[in-house]
Design an enzyme around this catalytic site. Structure first.
Site, short mmCIF file in Angstrom:
data_model
loop_
_atom_site.label_atom_id
_atom_site.label_comp_id
_atom_site.label_asym_id
_atom_site.label_seq_id
_atom_site.Cartn_x
_atom_site.Cartn_y
_atom_site.Cartn_z
N ASN A 9 0.88 -1.17 0.00
CA ASN A 9 0.00 0.00 0.00
C ASN A 9 0.92 1.22 0.00
OD1 ASN A 9 -1.73 2.08 0.49
ND2 ASN A 9 -2.35 1.41 2.55
N TRP A 10 1.03 1.82 -1.17
CA TRP A 10 1.97 2.95 -1.29
C TRP A 10 1.48 4.19 -0.57
CZ3 TRP A 10 3.88 3.18 -7.12
CH2 TRP A 10 4.61 2.01 -7.40
N LYS A 11 0.19 4.22 -0.20
CA LYS A 11 -0.41 5.42 0.40
C LYS A 11 -0.14 6.62 -0.53
CE LYS A 11 -0.20 3.18 4.83
NZ LYS A 11 -0.11 3.27 6.31
N HIS A 92 -9.47 1.09 4.77
CA HIS A 92 -8.20 1.29 5.49
C HIS A 92 -8.45 2.20 6.69
CE1 HIS A 92 -4.14 2.52 6.47
NE2 HIS A 92 -3.74 1.43 5.84
N GLU A 94 -6.88 4.61 7.82
CA GLU A 94 -6.69 6.05 7.55
C GLU A 94 -7.95 6.63 6.90
OE1 GLU A 94 -2.92 5.59 5.52
OE2 GLU A 94 -2.04 4.98 7.42
N GLU A 164 -5.27 -5.04 10.41
CA GLU A 164 -4.27 -4.00 10.65
C GLU A 164 -4.59 -3.31 11.97
OE1 GLU A 164 -2.36 -2.76 6.59
OE2 GLU A 164 -3.90 -1.35 7.17
N GLY A 170 2.54 2.28 10.81
CA GLY A 170 3.47 3.39 10.67
C GLY A 170 4.15 3.79 11.97
N SER A 209 3.57 -2.13 10.34
CA SER A 209 5.02 -2.17 10.58
C SER A 209 5.67 -3.50 10.21
CB SER A 209 5.34 -1.78 12.03
OG SER A 209 4.90 -0.45 12.29
N GLY A 230 2.90 -1.10 4.24
CA GLY A 230 2.95 0.34 3.96
C GLY A 230 4.37 0.78 3.64
N GLY A 231 5.02 1.40 4.61
CA GLY A 231 6.34 1.99 4.41
C GLY A 231 7.35 1.08 3.71
#
Ligand code: 13P
Length: 248
Positions: A9-11, A92, A94, A164, A170, A209, A230-231
């Protein structure tokens, strides 16, 4: 046996140049390994151009619950299909917390995605306050039930669930393999109570994470079927190592 599936997930990260470098590193390194990248809308055409014919599928991070019409700024499921998407993330945390998406709205997005032939990656998970007050299972159940009520348990045969925990996203604070496994087993059990065969095949990803250094022990858990990353999905070596750990 159900498959393991890792999705990035590149966000809201990337640029044409950065994406080109990342995708050209991922393609050869992941040859023969099924993986997914969920990119920002403007880069779907780039993903399609770069990834067609590779083992990496692509998708979006959100979709409109409506099929078409006067919904300024929204993107429909059929538009995603036009760009070769297979997957779309819905619900998600967010989106739920920053953009006020309710369980009902997330369920409508899930239905819209499936109606167009996309596979929704449905995110569920509790906040830190919810975990600390002991309502993790109640929160996850409520999020899951909204979708089961709207689309039926059989719809999960064509979906992926991503657990999640919000407190692990994150933050560098991963759920321990045991903590994650416990919630994954709970989710599978809840689905199994309605349909054992759907539950047996259901891919339940863990997200929060995940990195190369912790992927192997998470993926070794019996009810963890991959990850939503993510990251670390923005760093080719990290994402490749996670995908390889899952494929083992
Ligand atoms: P991080 O891997 O950066 O914690 O993000 C997880 C996530 O939200 C994936 O959807």
């Amino acid at each position: 046996m159900r498959k393991k599936l890792v999705a990035g997930n590149w966000k809201m990260h990337g640029s044409l140049a950065e994406n080109a470098a990342l995708l050209s590193a991922l393609k050869p390194a992941l040859a023969g390994i099924e993986a997914v990248v969920c990119v920002p809308f403007p880069y779907l055409a780039q993903a399609q151009a770069e990834l067609t014919g590779s083992s990496i599928a692509w998708g979006a991070q959100n979709v409109c619950e409506e099929a078409k019409g006067a919904f300024t700024g929204e993107v429909s499921a059929s538009m995603l299909l036009d760009f070769g998407c297979t997957y779309v993330i819905v619900g998600h945390s967010e989106r739920r917390s920053l953009y006020g998406e309710s369980d009902t709205l997330v369920a409508r997005k899930y239905v819209a995605a499936q109606a167009a032939g996309l596979t929704p990656i449905l995110c569920v998970g509790e906040s830190l306050a919810e975990r600390e007050s002991g309502v993790t299972e109640a929160v996850v159940s409520r999020q899951l039930d909204a979708v089961i009520d709207a689309a039926g348990v059989a719809s999960l045969a064509k979906a992926v669930i991503a657990y999640e925990p919000v407190w692990a996203i994150g933050t560098g604070k991963t759920a321990s393999p045991e903590q994650a496994q416990a919630v994954h087993a709970f989710i599978r059990g809840r689905v199994a109570a309605l349909d054992a065969s759907v539950a047996g095949q259901l891919v339940i990803q863990y997200g929060g994470s995940v990195k190369a250094a912790n992927a192997a022990e998470l993926m070794a858990q019996p009810d963890i079927d991959g990850g939503l990353i993510g990251g670390a999905s923005l760093v080719a070596d990290e994402f490749v190592a996670i995908c390889r750990a899952a494929a083992k």
